[in-house]
Each structure stands twice: as structure tokens, then as C-alpha cells.
Scaffold this active site. Structure first.
Site, mmCIF file in Angstrom:
data_model
loop_
_atom_site.group_PDB
_atom_site.id
_atom_site.type_symbol
_atom_site.label_atom_id
_atom_site.label_comp_id
_atom_site.label_asym_id
_atom_site.label_seq_id
_atom_site.Cartn_x
_atom_site.Cartn_y
_atom_site.Cartn_z
ATOM 1 N N GLY A 293 0.856 -1.188 0.000
ATOM 2 C CA GLY A 293 0.000 0.000 0.000
ATOM 3 C C GLY A 293 0.886 1.229 0.000
ATOM 4 O O GLY A 293 1.172 1.824 -1.029
ATOM 5 N N ARG A 331 -2.078 11.398 10.988
ATOM 6 C CA ARG A 331 -1.123 10.349 11.360
ATOM 7 C C ARG A 331 -0.234 10.716 12.540
ATOM 8 O O ARG A 331 0.166 9.861 13.306
ATOM 9 C CB ARG A 331 -0.286 9.923 10.146
ATOM 10 C CG ARG A 331 -1.138 9.189 9.105
ATOM 11 C CD ARG A 331 -0.315 8.566 7.994
ATOM 12 N NE ARG A 331 0.474 7.449 8.442
ATOM 13 C CZ ARG A 331 1.796 7.453 8.560
ATOM 14 N NH1 ARG A 331 2.494 8.529 8.231
ATOM 15 N NH2 ARG A 331 2.424 6.381 8.982
ATOM 16 N N CYS A 362 -9.593 23.162 16.796
ATOM 17 C CA CYS A 362 -9.716 23.422 18.232
ATOM 18 C C CYS A 362 -9.423 22.139 18.979
ATOM 19 O O CYS A 362 -10.336 21.443 19.443
ATOM 20 C CB CYS A 362 -11.118 23.902 18.553
ATOM 21 S SG CYS A 362 -11.356 25.557 17.985
ATOM 22 N N GLU A 363 -8.144 21.824 19.071
ATOM 23 C CA GLU A 363 -7.709 20.532 19.602
ATOM 24 C C GLU A 363 -6.211 20.660 19.797
ATOM 25 O O GLU A 363 -5.478 20.845 18.819
ATOM 26 C CB GLU A 363 -8.012 19.479 18.524
ATOM 27 C CG GLU A 363 -7.935 18.053 18.918
ATOM 28 C CD GLU A 363 -9.173 17.591 19.657
ATOM 29 O OE1 GLU A 363 -8.998 16.996 20.700
ATOM 30 O OE2 GLU A 363 -10.314 17.870 19.200
ATOM 31 N N TYR A 391 -2.258 7.149 3.411
ATOM 32 C CA TYR A 391 -2.956 7.313 4.687
ATOM 33 C C TYR A 391 -3.087 8.778 5.111
ATOM 34 O O TYR A 391 -3.041 9.091 6.303
ATOM 35 C CB TYR A 391 -2.262 6.461 5.782
ATOM 36 C CG TYR A 391 -2.141 5.007 5.385
ATOM 37 C CD1 TYR A 391 -3.272 4.220 5.232
ATOM 38 C CD2 TYR A 391 -0.901 4.427 5.122
ATOM 39 C CE1 TYR A 391 -3.178 2.899 4.833
ATOM 40 C CE2 TYR A 391 -0.804 3.092 4.716
ATOM 41 C CZ TYR A 391 -1.944 2.344 4.577
ATOM 42 O OH TYR A 391 -1.848 1.032 4.173
#
Ligand SMILES: *Cc1c(COP(=O)(O)O)cnc(C)c1O
Length: 433
Positions: A293, A331, A362-363, A391
């Protein structure tokens, strides 16, 4: 060259991707944007196909594990390059079908295929199911029998290898939501059920030991266990396993601290081991399937952002804020994945500044990396994160109602929109009240 050959710096001091000026791309398509060098993807497909055929025989087939990067155009590339694909959901099957991907070269994975997934896949004529467990085997057997067809399958087997602590830790990955373990006897049990099941043709076995693996040993160890199991099936059931899918997981160079893997060499090394194992174990070399992948698509990608501001907190960190973040690349937030970042409009300057790359959500955990080596940035700079082809888009979300960035494909100096930027209208397209 920066990390990979297709990332370079031009006479203006700008980052180039496959020879195209990244600053010009940001101007033309806006930011954030995913950029993909199609030539790199095609070259990787060819490398795997050539090596698989050369070292495992003409019937060997690499599948593109399409969860790594899924949109219509990528299935067209995989089809044109002669690869099969691995799909893990009804949604991925739908996109593959929409792209006109040949159904007989689709392998349908997943540890919980719903009745609808099974029906859709049978309707499509999916070539091979990779059956995870006995419940699925039973459901598939019933559905196939009802249709009067015989469905070709592989069984997902857990060889019990933990590639990261390594040296065949026989209990390591036995505790997994995927597949049936050999050491617990559950693998042999499902093999016997599959041989006996109506509407089922057991073609072979599958294993996938993990991801971002740089050594060949975990693959050889898994192969050894699988070949031994194939011999055991022959001895106990008189049944010949004709196909062995060794999964994906070869690593990718994300930073200068990672090795660069020669995938052709890796396939050759794995083939040497597998052929020896088969010869020693008196097992006829099965048709070999590989399932890369990230190693097909990761290096081809870069994400372009615009810097919104820089915050230097005395005694603490320097933050560079960009106009994307965990919604386009989760990721780092998920598993502290390391990346290479640079200021695309001053790519020739040394990366002698340390900064944490912050997204706009907001994190507090919305970061693309911490303590990264980068050029000193200012508002308006174009910031590139390299090797984001795998990914990233496929894991993207709309958190904080951020529209997903477009996917721009570069081929021989021409840039095309492969996936449009989402609009605010797209964000409410399914809102009913
Ligand atoms: C994710 C996955 C792959 C691909 O793994 P990469 O690390 O991206 O090469 C292959 N096979 C299965 C079953 C997978 O789940």
C-alpha cells in the site's frame, strides 16, 4: 534531492515536485492541497510487478492495497499498470467499480464484512474474498450457495509474528482482531470448514504482519510459518493450497533518518527465502500475491499549506500554524508519525529552526509534528510536508467542518485535478434538517 529524487529545489530556491514548482502549484490550486507525482506511483507499480514476476514466476501478482489512497483515478492507474487491488469495504469496492477496475483482480478484505458488503461484492463478481473468520465463511457460503455460484477465497491466517519487537514472537500478533491463529488451532479449523463448505473454493491463504517494516526477516519468518502450515494442510487434509498472499507492509522513507528500501531487491530477497522454504518443505511454490500500500503511493505525495503565523513561547516551543492539520493528516495525532517539512518558497535555506507544526483545529493534539527541523517561517509562506501520499487523503475528515483538500496529480509536467476541493455546500450535502 530531498528525501526522494522527485523532491528538489529549483533556481528560484523553490521546492519542486516531479520538476514542478510547488509555489506555483499552491498559487494555482490554493492550499491546503495534496500533490501527487503520478510518475512515481507508476514507476513503483512497475517495479513491484516486474520483480514479482521475475522472482516468483509469471503468475505472481502485486495488489495495490487501496486503503492507502483511495479515489477513482488511482484504480485506473493500478488497472493500467496491471496490478490487482485489495479493497476493504463496500465503499472501496464501489470506487473500484466506478473506475472500471476488473472485478476478477479484486481481493476483498476486512474483518467484518456486512451482509450488504457480501451481496455487493458477489453482485460485482469480485474475484477473491479474503475470509477473516468462521462467521463470515458461513455467511459467504450461504450467500454464494443461494446464488448457485462458487466463490473463490483465501483465508486470513495469523502467523504470530510481531514485526516490531520481532524474532517470531509466537504469541505477539495472535491477539489480533484479524484472521485465525495457527498456534491456537483455529487456523486449521477454519481451513477444514472452508474445504467442506458449499459454494466456496479455498484457493489459498493470506497473512499480513504489519506496516512500515524495513527488515526482510519478519517477512521470511512469516513465510516460513505459512509454508509449514501449507505442508500441514496437505498432510492432514490431502488438500493443496495453490495461492499464498504475503500481505504488504514494506517501509517508506519519511525522513532522512529512515532507510530507503529498494523494493525490487526486497521482493527478490523474500522470493529467495520462500522458494527455499518450499523446496525444503516439499511444497509446490504457490501463486504468490503481494499487497503493498504505502510503498506504492506514499513517496509520490506532498501536502502544501499556507503558514498563518508563528508563535515563539520563551522557554517552551515554537509553533508554526498552517491552514490544515489533523483533518487532512491525522497520522501524527494517531501514531506520532514522523515527516519532513520545509518552507517551499525558501527551500534552499538551511532547515536550522525547530518548530512544532500546528493545525487549525480546536484541539491541542492537532499537530503535524513536534520538534521538527525547518526553515524559519512567516505568515504567507508555503509550507510543504513531504511523503504524504499514503494514509493522508484516505484518512481525512471534516473535523471543524474543514473541507477536504483537492488531490492534484502531476504527470510529465502537467498538473490535473484528480479530486476537487470540497466546498462548503459539500459539507452540508447530506444534512436533511
Ligand atoms: C494495510 C494493509 C496492507 C498494506 O499495508 P502497507 O503498509 O500500506 O503496505 C496490505 N494488506 C492488508 C491486509 C492490509 O490491511
Amino acid at each position: 534531492m530531498i528525501i526522494h529524487n522527485h523532491f528538489d529545489v529549483n533556481s528560484k530556491g523553490h521546492l519542486t515536485i516531479g520538476g514542478t514548482d510547488a509555489v506555483e502549484l499552491a498559487k494555482e490550486f490554493g492550499t491546503p492541497a495534496y500533490i501527487l507525482d503520478e510518475n512515481v506511483i507508476r514507476e513503483n507499480c512497475r517495479t513491484y510487478l516486474r520483480a514479482a514476476r521475475e522472482h516468483f514466476g509469471a503468475d505472481a501478482l502485486p495488489l495495490y492495497a487501496s486503503k492507502a489512497l483511495c479515489f477513482t483515478g488511482i484504480y485506473k492507474i493500478a488497472a493500467e499498470e496491471g496490478l490487482g487491488v485489495d479493497c476493504v469495504s463496500g465503499g472501496e469496492l464501489y470506487v473500484a467499480k466506478r473506475a472500471g477496475f476488473p472485478a476478477d483482480k479484486i481481493y476483498f478484505h476486512g474483518n467484518n464484512k456486512t451482509d450488504r458488503d457480501i451481496a455487493d461484492a458477489l453482485d460485482m463478481g469480485v474475484g477473491t474474498f479474503v475470509v477473516d473468520n468462521c462467521d463470515e465463511l458461513e455467511a459467504l457460503s450461504e450467500a454464494a450457495t443461494r446464488r448457485g455460484i462458487t466463490q473463490r477465497i483465501l483465508l486470513r491466517i495469523t502467523p504470530g509474528i510481531d514485526p516490531h519487537t520481532h524474532r517470531a514472537i509466537m504469541t505477539g500478533n495472535v491477539d489480533s482482531k484479524f484472521g485465525s491463529a495457527i498456534v491456537t488451532g483455529q487456523a486449521m479449523d477454519i481451513v477444514k470448514r472452508a474445504i467442506a463448505a458449499d459454494g466456496i473454493e479455498l484457493a489459498g491463504l493470506h497473512c499480513h504482519i504489519g506496516s512500515q517494516i524495513f527488515d526482510i526477516e519478519p517477512f521470511s519468518d512469516a513465510a516460513a510459518i505459512m509454508v509449514r502450515f501449507i505442508a500441514q494442510i496437505k498432510a492432514e487434509c490431502g488438500y493443496e493450497i495453490k495461492e499464498l498472499n504475503l500481505g504488504g507492509g514494506l517501509g517508506v522513507r519519511y525522513t532522512e533518518y529512515d532507510r530507503d528500501i529498494d523494493y525490487a531487491e526486497a521482493v527478490k530477497d523474500i522470493a529467495t527465502v520462500v522458494k527455499n522454504l518450499c523446496a525444503e518443505g516439499g511444497v509446490k511454490l504457490p501463486k504468490i500475491i503481494l499487497e503493498p500500500g504505502r510503498s506504492l503511493v506514499a513517496a509520490a505525495g506532498a501536502t502544501l499549506y499556507t503558514v498563518g503565523g508563528v508563535k515563539e513561547i520563551p522557554g517552551f516551543k515554537n509553533y508554526i500554524s498552517v491552514d490544515g492539520g489533523m483533518p487532512d493528516n491525522p497520522r501524527y495525532a494517531l501514531y506520532q508519525s514522523q515527516y519532513t517539512a520545509l518552507i517551499a518558497n525558501r527551500a534552499n535555506e538551511p532547515r536550522d529552526y525547530r518548530a512544532t507544526l500546528a493545525g487549525r483545529c480546536c484541539e491541542s493534539g492537532d499537530l503535524l509534528g513536534e520538534n521538527m527541523e525547518i526553515q524559519k517561517a512567516k505568515r504567507g509562506d508555503i509550507l510543504a510536508v513531504l511523503v504524504t501520499g499514503a494514509y493522508n487523503y484516505s484518512m481525512a475528515s471534516n473535523y471543524n467542518k474543514l473541507p477536504r483538500p483537492p488531490v492534484i496529480m502531476l504527470k510529465d509536467g502537467v498538473a490535473r485535478v484528480a479530486v476537487k476541493r470540497e466546498s462548503y455546500e459539500d459539507l452540508v450535502a447530506n444534512d436533511v434538517i
